[in-house]
Design an enzyme around this catalytic site. Structure first.
Site, PDB file in Angstrom:
ATOM      1  N   GLU A  16      -9.837  -1.788   5.129  1.00  0.00           N
ATOM      2  CA  GLU A  16     -10.435  -1.430   6.417  1.00  0.00           C
ATOM      3  C   GLU A  16     -11.730  -2.218   6.637  1.00  0.00           C
ATOM      4  OE1 GLU A  16      -8.598   0.214   8.316  1.00  0.00           O
ATOM      5  OE2 GLU A  16      -8.175   2.274   7.699  1.00  0.00           O
TER       6      GLU A  16
ATOM      7  N   HIS B   1      -7.398  -4.564  10.050  1.00  0.00           N
ATOM      8  CA  HIS B   1      -7.124  -4.338   8.618  1.00  0.00           C
ATOM      9  C   HIS B   1      -5.852  -5.077   8.186  1.00  0.00           C
ATOM     10  CE1 HIS B   1      -4.784  -0.278   9.337  1.00  0.00           C
ATOM     11  NE2 HIS B   1      -3.983  -1.295   9.425  1.00  0.00           N
TER      12      HIS B   1
ATOM     13  N   ASP C 239       0.815  -1.207   0.000  1.00  0.00           N
ATOM     14  CA  ASP C 239       0.000   0.000   0.000  1.00  0.00           C
ATOM     15  C   ASP C 239       0.853   1.263   0.000  1.00  0.00           C
ATOM     16  OD1 ASP C 239       0.922  -0.347   2.596  1.00  0.00           O
ATOM     17  OD2 ASP C 239      -1.048  -0.784   3.437  1.00  0.00           O
TER      18      ASP C 239
ATOM     19  N   ASN D 256      -7.628  -2.690  14.248  1.00  0.00           N
ATOM     20  CA  ASN D 256      -9.014  -2.911  13.810  1.00  0.00           C
ATOM     21  C   ASN D 256      -9.140  -4.107  12.856  1.00  0.00           C
ATOM     22  OD1 ASN D 256      -7.965  -1.997  11.401  1.00  0.00           O
ATOM     23  ND2 ASN D 256      -9.276  -0.201  11.211  1.00  0.00           N
TER      24      ASN D 256
END
Ligand code: PGA
Length: 240
Positions: free
Chosen positions: A143, A138, A67, A136
């Site tokens: 996400e 990801h 990313d 979280n």
């Protein structure tokens, strides 16, 4: 899913570095899927050390990173291109022309996503993908959401990711609000995957991954569908 629980961050880093280094020795022109963040830094440091000692040769290795923030210039010291140069590429004998990071300056994120997935396809897929995991859940910047995207795409970062990543920036306002990320399908071109986690703050996400249940609200749980995944986490992440 194979699970390796290590005493601490240093052991986690060594266990991951060993797998990467064995792959490079067995397949010198392997395609590595690389990740940024605090988690893989120790692993990169060990790989650099091995290369400096002459026991590891990156000259034929190809790489694709997961990313990149958007928009961001590659020479910005918060960009993931900068991170990779700084933590690995500048210190090993890799040919930078063989390293790929999504273009954080593209004017057309959709075209960039398609171009990036084509690069991965032209490389013949990824031999080994390294992943961290967000608090979280990801992976890359996929996400938690009602739907996940298969290919490389532009994503709006969640407030909690912006908050967590603000530790690297002078202020939270400077954290980019978007990123380009490989999608779940791009990640699944990898023939094998290592997902690393260290510290209690990753316990919740690791527990969800190891529960075997799959939900788009914790994207890492998708890895339960992949045939060759190794979780390398320390006791903090495993036990909480
Ligand atoms: P970290 O990030 O390695 O900095 O904890 C992991 C991630 O967000 O995927």
């Amino acid at each position: 899913m194979n699970v390796i629980v290590t005493k601490d961050y240093a052991e986690m880093s060594s266990a991951a570095a060993k797998i990467v280094s064995e792959l490079i020795k067995n397949k010198p022109d392997c395609v590595l899927g690389l990740a940024t963040g605090s988690t893989p830094e120790g692993m990169y440091a060990q790989l650099v050390q091995e290369c400096k000692e002459g026991s590891l040769d990156f000259s034929a290795v190809r790489s694709v990173n997961l990313d990149e923030y958007y928009p961001i210039k590659p020479d910005n010291d918060q960009s993931y291109r900068y991170f990779m140069n700084d933590k690995l590429f500048n210190h090993v004998n890799i040919d930078k022309a063989n390293t790929n990071v999504p273009n954080g300056m593209t004017e057309n994120p959709e075209e960039e996503g398609a171009r990036y997935d084509k690069i991965i396809a032209n490389l013949g897929g990824i031999d080994l993908q390294i992943l961290g995991i967000g608090q979280n859940g990801h992976i890359g910047f996929n996400e938690p959401d009602e739907e996940l995207v298969s290919g490389t795409h532009l994503v709006d970062l969640t407030e909690d990711t912006i908050q967590v990543n603000s530790r690297f920036f002078a202020s939270i306002d400077e954290v980019p609000k978007q990123a380009l990320t490989m999608g779940i399908g791009s990640i699944f071109t990898a023939r094998s995957i290592i997902i690393m986690a260290s510290g209690k703050n990753k316990h919740d996400a690791i527990s969800k991954l190891l529960s075997g249940k799959i939900t788009t609200q914790c994207p890492a749980t998708m890895l339960n569908l992949h045939p060759d995944v190794t979780v390398i986490c320390d006791e903090g992440a495993y036990n909480g």
